[in-house]
Scaffold this motif. Sequence first.
Motif, PDB file in Angstrom:
ATOM      1  N   LYS A 170       0.369  -1.148   0.040  1.00 37.26           N
ATOM      2  CA  LYS A 170      -0.060   0.617  -0.124  1.00 37.26           C
ATOM      3  C   LYS A 170       0.833   0.994   0.089  1.00 37.26           C
ATOM      4  O   LYS A 170       0.617   2.684  -0.622  1.00 37.26           O
ATOM      5  N   HIS A 171       2.113   0.629   0.654  1.00 30.28           N
ATOM      6  CA  HIS A 171       2.688   2.371   1.148  1.00 30.28           C
ATOM      7  C   HIS A 171       3.917   3.018  -0.719  1.00 30.28           C
ATOM      8  O   HIS A 171       3.445   3.849  -0.547  1.00 30.28           O
ATOM      9  N   GLN A 172       4.331   1.521  -0.642  1.00 29.02           N
ATOM     10  CA  GLN A 172       4.703   1.578  -2.052  1.00 29.02           C
ATOM     11  C   GLN A 172       3.976   1.868  -3.969  1.00 29.02           C
ATOM     12  O   GLN A 172       4.713   2.251  -4.690  1.00 29.02           O
ATOM     13  N   ASN A 175       4.814   5.756  -2.649  1.00 28.36           N
ATOM     14  CA  ASN A 175       5.932   6.273  -1.919  1.00 28.36           C
ATOM     15  C   ASN A 175       7.292   5.222  -2.719  1.00 28.36           C
ATOM     16  O   ASN A 175       6.659   4.127  -2.350  1.00 28.36           O
ATOM     17  N   ILE A 177       9.744   2.474  -0.350  1.00 31.30           N
ATOM     18  CA  ILE A 177      10.911   2.533   0.686  1.00 31.30           C
ATOM     19  C   ILE A 177      12.342   2.128   0.477  1.00 31.30           C
ATOM     20  O   ILE A 177      12.847   1.260  -0.288  1.00 31.30           O
ATOM     21  N   GLN A 182      11.593   4.075   7.420  1.00 36.62           N
ATOM     22  CA  GLN A 182      10.653   3.876   7.029  1.00 36.62           C
ATOM     23  C   GLN A 182       9.733   2.678   6.470  1.00 36.62           C
ATOM     24  O   GLN A 182       8.894   2.436   7.513  1.00 36.62           O
ATOM     25  N   ILE A 186       6.381   1.705   8.420  1.00 38.85           N
ATOM     26  CA  ILE A 186       5.578   0.260   8.266  1.00 38.85           C
ATOM     27  C   ILE A 186       4.743  -0.455   9.173  1.00 38.85           C
ATOM     28  O   ILE A 186       3.920  -0.271   9.916  1.00 38.85           O
TER      29      ILE A 186
END
Length: 308
Positions: A170-172, A175, A177, A182, A186
Amino acid sequence: MISNHHQSVMFTESIDALNIKKDGIYIDATFGRGGHTCGILDKIGENGRVIALDQDISAIEYAKDNLMDKRLKVIHSPFANMYEIVSQLNLVGKIDGVLMDLGVSSPQLDNKERGFSFNTDGPLDMRMDQTNGTSAAQWLYSADEEEIANVIYRFGEEKRSRHIASAIKKHQKDNVIETTLQLANIISGVVKSKKNKHPATRSFQAIRIFINQELNQLTQALEKSIDLLSPNGRLAIISFHSIEDRIVKRFIQKNSRQKSLPKGLPIVNEKIKKTKLKDLGKKFASKDEVKVNKRSRSAILRVAEKSK
Ligand SMILES: C[S@@+](CC[C@H](N)C(=O)[O-])C[C@H]1O[C@@H](n2cnc3c(N)ncnc32)[C@H](O)[C@@H]1O
């Protein structure tokens, strides 16, 4: 300043376990900062030899800068190649002891540029051999959610593996990592913190094991280790978590168990009775050592001897 200090774990117990002979030939498969290597050098005589391996180039540079000893040969290599190295040196069957002190060294953990630690911010690398392979950041970018979840579950025994993998992907979406903090943040968002244990402990361990193929390395090195040893040669292996200890334990058990013969059958061939290894048991770090070196808390030393 980058610290070069590593306090050797179970030093006396592991050196004793090798039962060192003055003119013996020994392999320290995990040189690190050479604590155990020096322990062996102190016990052998003029004609003894030590072959020390490490896949981390900074360990090799440290050895070259600090340890001048004509009895010592230091080689930059993963220990899975131990057999090939010994074979090139014409020493197959002549090694009197192999020591493996698994995992990472303090200088690796303490240098934030190496990316092993969730406590300090640095590039998310985690490779022991920086000259080779894929960094943790590259892998997390290219792997899919299921693969990440499987690695974290298998090598970290982390129950929240699926949630962690989903949070990473989801973060990727928006953004990249790139750093240790970081990733640690997460993971902290989906794993509850426990007393004395950072929420990212298991996941970092798992990713490190995967990136360095630590279990494959161990299995491959063990499989060929018996052939390297001289009769009565010793294996002394220090592991730091249950997954690698299980591999060592099963390997020793498999090679030290006598094959059972059908009842009533006379033993006609002595070879049937013979096992390849004699299991000399396991040891833990003493309470005194654990007090001064927290890392030794989880150490297990297993020892075996090649049968004559
Ligand atoms: C725990 S430290 C060893 C410390 C050492 N016994 C001492 O007293 O200084 C482990 C070392 O083994 C190396 N290592 C881990 N896995 C390896 C592998 N598969 N092949 C070669 N070296 C490895 C790491 O790079 C690290 O330097």
